[in-house]
Enzyme design. Sequence first.
Site, PDB file in Angstrom:
ATOM      1  N   GLU A 166       8.796  21.016 -43.107  1.00 14.19           N
ATOM      2  CA  GLU A 166       8.832  21.047 -41.630  1.00 14.19           C
ATOM      3  C   GLU A 166       9.310  22.410 -41.129  1.00 14.19           C
ATOM      4  O   GLU A 166       8.909  22.854 -40.054  1.00 14.19           O
ATOM      5  CB  GLU A 166       9.701  19.888 -41.115  1.00 14.19           C
ATOM      6  CG  GLU A 166       8.971  18.552 -41.305  1.00 14.19           C
ATOM      7  CD  GLU A 166       9.857  17.352 -41.531  1.00 14.19           C
ATOM      8  OE1 GLU A 166      11.060  17.405 -41.212  1.00 14.19           O
ATOM      9  OE2 GLU A 166       9.338  16.340 -42.046  1.00 14.19           O
ATOM     10  N   ASN A 186      17.885  13.202 -45.831  1.00 13.90           N
ATOM     11  CA  ASN A 186      17.592  14.198 -44.804  1.00 13.90           C
ATOM     12  C   ASN A 186      17.408  13.494 -43.458  1.00 13.90           C
ATOM     13  O   ASN A 186      16.395  12.834 -43.244  1.00 13.90           O
ATOM     14  CB  ASN A 186      16.319  14.969 -45.192  1.00 13.90           C
ATOM     15  CG  ASN A 186      15.916  15.982 -44.144  1.00 13.90           C
ATOM     16  OD1 ASN A 186      16.705  16.313 -43.251  1.00 13.90           O
ATOM     17  ND2 ASN A 186      14.700  16.484 -44.254  1.00 13.90           N
ATOM     18  N   GLU A 231       8.083  17.975 -52.926  1.00 13.78           N
ATOM     19  CA  GLU A 231       7.727  17.073 -51.844  1.00 13.78           C
ATOM     20  C   GLU A 231       6.280  17.329 -51.430  1.00 13.78           C
ATOM     21  O   GLU A 231       6.016  18.276 -50.657  1.00 13.78           O
ATOM     22  CB  GLU A 231       8.626  17.316 -50.632  1.00 13.78           C
ATOM     23  CG  GLU A 231      10.095  17.109 -50.903  1.00 13.78           C
ATOM     24  CD  GLU A 231      10.832  16.807 -49.610  1.00 13.78           C
ATOM     25  OE1 GLU A 231      11.318  15.690 -49.461  1.00 13.78           O
ATOM     26  OE2 GLU A 231      10.888  17.687 -48.737  1.00 13.78           O
ATOM     27  N   GLY A 246       7.017  11.475 -44.599  1.00 10.15           N
ATOM     28  CA  GLY A 246       7.010  10.758 -43.322  1.00 10.15           C
ATOM     29  C   GLY A 246       5.710  10.024 -43.027  1.00 10.15           C
ATOM     30  O   GLY A 246       5.472   9.606 -41.899  1.00 10.15           O
ATOM     31  N   LYS A 278      16.901  14.872 -40.714  1.00  7.27           N
ATOM     32  CA  LYS A 278      16.045  15.680 -39.833  1.00  7.27           C
ATOM     33  C   LYS A 278      16.724  15.816 -38.457  1.00  7.27           C
ATOM     34  O   LYS A 278      17.935  15.911 -38.392  1.00  7.27           O
ATOM     35  CB  LYS A 278      14.642  15.084 -39.723  1.00  7.27           C
ATOM     36  CG  LYS A 278      14.060  14.711 -41.095  1.00  7.27           C
ATOM     37  CD  LYS A 278      12.610  14.377 -41.040  1.00  7.27           C
ATOM     38  CE  LYS A 278      12.179  13.807 -42.380  1.00  7.27           C
ATOM     39  NZ  LYS A 278      10.811  14.134 -42.714  1.00  7.27           N
ATOM     40  N   SER A 286       8.340   9.769 -48.655  1.00  2.00           N
ATOM     41  CA  SER A 286       8.284   8.321 -48.412  1.00  2.00           C
ATOM     42  C   SER A 286       8.949   7.486 -49.512  1.00  2.00           C
ATOM     43  O   SER A 286       8.457   6.414 -49.876  1.00  2.00           O
ATOM     44  CB  SER A 286       6.841   7.875 -48.192  1.00  2.00           C
ATOM     45  OG  SER A 286       6.299   8.533 -47.053  1.00  2.00           O
ATOM     46  N   HIS A 329      12.079  23.472 -46.465  1.00  2.00           N
ATOM     47  CA  HIS A 329      11.507  22.144 -46.181  1.00  2.00           C
ATOM     48  C   HIS A 329      10.156  22.349 -45.492  1.00  2.00           C
ATOM     49  O   HIS A 329       9.993  23.262 -44.680  1.00  2.00           O
ATOM     50  CB  HIS A 329      12.460  21.342 -45.288  1.00  2.00           C
ATOM     51  CG  HIS A 329      12.039  19.903 -45.185  1.00  2.00           C
ATOM     52  ND1 HIS A 329      11.012  19.506 -44.354  1.00  2.00           N
ATOM     53  CD2 HIS A 329      12.468  18.785 -45.824  1.00  2.00           C
ATOM     54  CE1 HIS A 329      10.846  18.196 -44.482  1.00  2.00           C
ATOM     55  NE2 HIS A 329      11.716  17.739 -45.378  1.00  2.00           N
TER      56      HIS A 329
END
Length: 248
Positions: free
Chosen positions: A98, A9, A166, A172, A11, A212, A96
Amino acid sequence: MARKLIAGNWKMNGSLSFASELVGGLLSRLEQNSTAADFAVCPPAALLGQVTGLAKGTALAVVGQDCHANISGAHTGDTSAELLKDLGCQYVLTGHSERRTDHGEGNADVQAKSSAAIKAGLIPIICIGETEGQRVSGDTLKVVEQQVRESLPVEATSTNVVLAYEPVWAIGTGKTATPDDVAEVHNFIRGLLDRHFDEATDGKLKILYGGSVKPSNAAELLGVSNVDGALVGGASLKVEDFWAIGVR
Ligand code: PEP
């Protein structure tokens, strides 16, 4: 043994030159090696045309980072699942964390987007996972169960969706869940899916781990039971690292 799926990904990172270099590096490695894993990249929407062009006819799959729940219409800035399919994508991320945080998307939105993806012939990679606060208060399995139940669309079968677990606190941040934590959640999700689909989904419905993942922890995490691949953010931006995660 089923092949693992390693999806990178990007991003909101990348550029035309970055994409041609990274995809070029991956394609030459894929051509020269036989791998036990399938690789996919999730570039930002503006780079999808370029990346699907480069990946066409190769083993590299391309993933949209999001899609709208509608086929078309007055939704400035959004991309339909049909257009992603037309461009040559095989998958699309939905839910996701985010997107859930930045755009306030809830399970109902994720379900609608995943439904649109399946109808367009794409495989949604449905992302779920608890926040740090939810883990600390012991609610991880409850949260994950609710996300799975409310995000899977009615069109879902054991072969037309992928799930990505996740933990939000591991995305991150450099923090990774321990293999025991990952095993607990992945085994729990597998049980939920088997009941939901009323069949043994083992090996058919992939459950990816994300948070991560990097070359130094990939072998351990990918070796956990019911971990069928990885969704990789930061480490997917360097071709050597991304390749090393899937090829060991
Ligand atoms: C992600 O973007 O889904 C992700 C897991 O990011 P990172 O690997 O950087 O934690």
